[in-house]
Structure formats: structure tokens, C-alpha cells
Scaffold this motif. Structure first.
Motif, PDB file in Angstrom:
ATOM      1  N   THR A 129     -11.016   9.246   2.307  1.00 52.85           N
ATOM      2  CA  THR A 129     -10.093   8.147   2.021  1.00 52.85           C
ATOM      3  C   THR A 129     -11.097   7.045   1.623  1.00 52.85           C
ATOM      4  O   THR A 129     -10.847   6.436   0.721  1.00 52.85           O
TER       5      THR A 129
ATOM      6  N   PHE B  38      -8.132   0.560   1.443  1.00 54.93           N
ATOM      7  CA  PHE B  38      -7.275   1.945   1.581  1.00 54.93           C
ATOM      8  C   PHE B  38      -7.469   2.655   2.816  1.00 54.93           C
ATOM      9  O   PHE B  38      -6.410   3.240   3.417  1.00 54.93           O
TER      10      PHE B  38
ATOM     11  N   TYR C 226      -5.508   0.781   5.866  1.00 54.13           N
ATOM     12  CA  TYR C 226      -4.250   1.089   5.391  1.00 54.13           C
ATOM     13  C   TYR C 226      -3.540   2.477   5.683  1.00 54.13           C
ATOM     14  O   TYR C 226      -2.315   2.502   6.386  1.00 54.13           O
ATOM     15  N   SER C 227      -4.246   3.459   5.015  1.00 52.63           N
ATOM     16  CA  SER C 227      -3.618   4.823   4.924  1.00 52.63           C
ATOM     17  C   SER C 227      -3.609   5.332   6.472  1.00 52.63           C
ATOM     18  O   SER C 227      -2.781   5.999   6.838  1.00 52.63           O
TER      19      SER C 227
ATOM     20  N   ARG D  45      -9.045  10.500  -4.674  1.00 53.57           N
ATOM     21  CA  ARG D  45      -8.374  11.230  -3.436  1.00 53.57           C
ATOM     22  C   ARG D  45      -8.230  12.772  -3.622  1.00 53.57           C
ATOM     23  O   ARG D  45      -8.471  13.673  -2.820  1.00 53.57           O
TER      24      ARG D  45
ATOM     25  N   ARG E 258      -1.070   3.456   8.299  1.00 54.74           N
ATOM     26  CA  ARG E 258       0.250   4.119   8.117  1.00 54.74           C
ATOM     27  C   ARG E 258       0.510   5.610   8.572  1.00 54.74           C
ATOM     28  O   ARG E 258       1.611   5.722   9.038  1.00 54.74           O
ATOM     29  N   GLU E 259      -0.558   6.287   8.644  1.00 55.85           N
ATOM     30  CA  GLU E 259      -0.285   7.601   9.074  1.00 55.85           C
ATOM     31  C   GLU E 259       0.086   7.819  10.694  1.00 55.85           C
ATOM     32  O   GLU E 259       1.103   8.342  11.030  1.00 55.85           O
TER      33      GLU E 259
ATOM     34  N   GLU F  38      -5.823   7.474  -6.393  1.00 54.73           N
ATOM     35  CA  GLU F  38      -4.859   8.770  -6.119  1.00 54.73           C
ATOM     36  C   GLU F  38      -6.036   9.986  -6.856  1.00 54.73           C
ATOM     37  O   GLU F  38      -5.756  11.040  -6.286  1.00 54.73           O
TER      38      GLU F  38
END
Length: 317
Positions: free
Chosen positions: A112, A192, A195-196, A97, A199-200, A94
Motif C-alpha cells: 500500500t 494512503f 488512511y487505508s 495497488r 479504514r480497514e 489503484e
């Protein structure tokens, strides 16, 4: 796309990340550690003229000769390191990021990935490598936990760490750190990012930021499976390097190249992918568990939900 409000919310979440990540990591370790033990044994198997046993046979052999509890050898080292490891992973991700957000609060796929790489390197250096040296030494011991007379060299994780430092020096805990950092960097970069982004897309599809747990698990399963495929040779060489107990004046790079060349020469290119099946079986469901528990615990800690049966539905402040 992340909004400016989402960008602001990333600040001050260190404690939440630490606790949520630690709980997630604990569940992952308890569920998946036996597969990691099988993977390590497969990677350490030396060619003997016979066909190497597959992951099922390796697991059965461990249980038959050393009891079922032997599948959890090295778990203490994992549990001791899992809270700081996961806390560092998620909080550093985080943090990196947040440095890469655009003025409008968005972040690119490349950004990312870089944040994930940074998180992987950070956790590798601070926690993962020392933890894995201890874990691998414990997992490599062929002794029956049912026989009180069969006393192993390393009794448990703290004893193993103490013995290693006493006999071989503190720097031994960082043997193979470059490989570990490279492995964790690629793992978390891919993990990440995939996944991100998935997920988005699902959040856009459903029109809400809250996804059902089964979807979070599926995303974690997919993202977790891709990392091991990209760095299996690094992991195999790292395991061989960290298992050795003798000191060497050779540089880390020289030893890495030597182990890699010897492995390929004696056992073929396929040897670099030893243990890939149990590793994927370990990492993929492990990430499914991690992300699912992590997302749930964040909601609990932020007061957005509660743990059933606790405090008469009271929420954490």
C-alpha cells in the motif's frame, strides 16, 4: 484484507476516479487555499532582525494590506490542475495497488505504501510541479487587489504560465521537480497507507464496508497531518527554489543543497520548518475533505447513493 472480487472491481474505474477525485479536489482547494497562501508567505519571509510573524499575523497582514481576496492568489492555477491531479492520484494509486495484490486478493502494508509513493511521484511529474511554480509566483506577489493601479507582473494563472515560459523557458515549470516528487511520494505513501489501514480496522470493527462520513473525515484528518511532518524541509527548499526568477546553469541538486545550506546558515535549522503550522492546517483538513467527498462521489457515480434534491432521488447509472 481486499478480496478477489474487490481486486476485480478496481479495473475500469478510471473515469469514476477522475470525476470523484476532481470534485473532491475542487472542494479541498476552495476550503483550504487561504492557508496555503499563508504557508507560502511564511516560507518566503526573509530574516530582517525582527521576529518572523506567526501564521495568524501573516494572514492578518495579507488581508489588511492586500484585501481578503489576496488569500486566494494562485487559486486559478490550483483549480486548473486539480481535476487531472486528483484523477491521476487516485487512478494511479489503484493501478499500482492492483499490481501488488497477492494471489488471494490481499495487499500488505508495504504494498500500500509503495502504491502511494508511485501515485505521488506520478502526480508530481505530470501535474503538481508546473501548477505549483505558477501558484507560488502568484502567491509571492505583494500587491493589493483593491487598487486598480497596482498592476502585478502576473495577472492570473494562464498569464503567469505564459510569462514564465516566454521569459524563462518551459523547463522553468519543472524547477524543483525532484523535491516536489520526493514530497508528494512521502505525502501519498504515508497518506494512503494510514488512511487505508485505519479504514480497514474500522470496517472490521463495524462489520461493514460503509463508514459514516464523520469517520472518513477523521481518518483523512489523521493521515493528512502525518505527511507534512515527514517532509517539511523539502517543501520549504522547494518553495524558495520555485520562487526564483533567474536562470542558472547549476544542476538541480547543487541549487537544492545551496538553498538548504544558505537557509540554515542565515536563519537556523528552524527555518526549514517555516510554515509547518499552516501547512498541517492546510493539508490535514484538506485530506479530510478530499477523502470524504471522494468516497461520497464514488457512491453517487456507482449508483449507490444520490445527491439530495437532484433529479428526484435519481441515481447515476
Amino acid at each position: 484484507m481486499a478480496s478477489k472480487e474487490q481486486k476485480k472491481q478496481t479495473a475500469g474505474k478510471g473515469v469514476t476516479d477522475l470525476i470523484a477525485g476532481g470534485v473532491a479536489g475542487l472542494f479541498e482547494a476552495l476550503c483550504c487555499h487561504p492557508l496555503d497562501t499563508v504557508k507560502v508567505r511564511m516560507q518566503l519571509y526573509r530574516k530582517s532582525g525582527q521576529k518572523p510573524p506567526g501564521f495568524l499575523r501573516t494572514g492578518i497582514n495579507i488581508v489588511q494590506k492586500e484585501t481578503f481576496l489576496s488569500l486566494y492568489k494562485g487559486l486559478g492555477a490550483v483549480v486548473i490542475g486539480i481535476v487531472p491531479k486528483m484523477g491521476i492520484r487516485f487512478s494511479s494509486y489503484e493501478f499500482y495497488r492492483s499490481l501488488l495484490y497477492a494471489p488471494d486478493g490481499s495487499i500488505t502494508t508495504g504494498g500500500t505504501f509503495i502504491a502511494g509513493v508511485g501515485a505521488g511521484i506520478t502526480e508530481a511529474v505530470l501535474v503538481v510541479n508546473p501548477m505549483e511554480v505558477v501558484k507560488i509566483r502568484l502567491q509571492a506577489q505583494h500587491h493589493s487587489m483593491a487598487d486598480p493601479l497596482d498592476v502585478p507582473k502576473y495577472r492570473n494563472a494562464p498569464h503567469a504560465a505564459y510569462t514564465i515560459i516566454k521569459e524563462e523557458g518551459f523547463k522553468t515549470l519543472y524547477r524543483g521537480v525532484s523535491l516536489t516528487a520526493a514530497r508528494q511520494a512521502t505525502n501519498q505513501g504515508v497518506n494512503f497507507t494510514v488512511y487505508s489501514k485505519i479504514r480497514e480496522r474500522l470496517q472490521e470493527y463495524h462489520g461493514t464496508k460503509d463508514l459514516p462520513s464523520w469517520e472518513t473525515s477523521c481518518i483523512g484528518l489523521i493521515s493528512g497531518a502525518l505527511g507534512p511532518l515527514s517532509n517539511a524541509p523539502l517543501d520549504t527548499i522547494k518553495t524558495r527554489l520555485q520562487k526564483t526568477t533567474y536562470a542558472s546553469n547549476e544542476s538541480g541538486l547543487v541549487r537544492i543543497v545551496k538553498i538548504g545550506n544558505q537557509l540554515v546558515k542565515e536563519e537556523g535549522m528552524a527555518a526549514l520548518y517555516k510554515g509547518i503550522t499552516p501547512r498541517i492546517m492546510r493539508v490535514a483538513p484538506g485530506q479530510a475533505v478530499t477523502f470524504t467527498v471522494y468516497e461520497y462521489m464514488k457512491k453517487v457515480l456507482n449508483g449507490e447513493t444520490h445527491i439530495p434534491g437532484l433529479s428526484n432521488s435519481k441515481k447515476f447509472d
